[in-house]
Design a protein around this motif. Sequence first.
Motif, short mmCIF file in Angstrom:
data_model
loop_
_atom_site.label_atom_id
_atom_site.label_comp_id
_atom_site.label_asym_id
_atom_site.label_seq_id
_atom_site.Cartn_x
_atom_site.Cartn_y
_atom_site.Cartn_z
N ARG A 104 0.83 -1.20 0.00
CA ARG A 104 0.00 0.00 0.00
C ARG A 104 0.87 1.26 0.00
N PHE A 121 2.55 1.70 -3.55
CA PHE A 121 1.69 2.25 -4.59
C PHE A 121 1.32 3.71 -4.30
N ALA A 122 1.08 4.05 -3.05
CA ALA A 122 0.78 5.44 -2.71
C ALA A 122 1.98 6.34 -2.98
N THR A 125 -6.68 2.88 -1.81
CA THR A 125 -5.45 2.17 -1.48
C THR A 125 -5.44 1.80 0.00
N LYS A 153 -5.49 -6.32 -0.61
CA LYS A 153 -4.12 -6.12 -1.12
C LYS A 153 -3.92 -6.71 -2.51
N LEU A 163 -4.48 -4.10 -5.40
CA LEU A 163 -3.66 -2.89 -5.47
C LEU A 163 -3.01 -2.67 -6.84
N PHE A 214 -3.77 0.71 -9.06
CA PHE A 214 -2.71 1.63 -9.47
C PHE A 214 -2.71 1.79 -11.00
#
Length: 142
Positions: A90, A93-94, A125, A130, A133, A137
Amino acid sequence: MAIHKSEGIILATADWSESSQTITLFTPDRGKLVLNVRGVRNLTGRRGRPLKFARLEFGYYFKEGGESGYLSDVEPVEVFLFEKDGQLGRLTFASASLELLNNLLTVSDPQPACYQITLSFLRMTDAVDKNRLPGLFAGYIF
């Protein structure tokens, strides 16, 4: 210099002295905004701490025609903790989404729709399974 109020998301930070930083924010009304934050690295700083992965309300001084200003105060409105299963993914990707924005956006070019999409992406997110994700994205960047 007049004081302005806005909300935004921190895209990047850079230390420029023993106690101060430069932060790059993404705001709906000004786009990418660069602000200096004096004393933020001191433990007794009075302005509040600008948090990465959070929607912030802040006040700042900005000289029109200039490229940067000074942060006056900051208050977190919504914090994305990424505490569910898959926390590292997480965060990855953030971070990638914010770095991408930092590289693509130009200073003082408002993008309110992109700002709302980014907030939605960070919320999702923080919440989705999970395994979803990578698809999330991919949908964000396209």
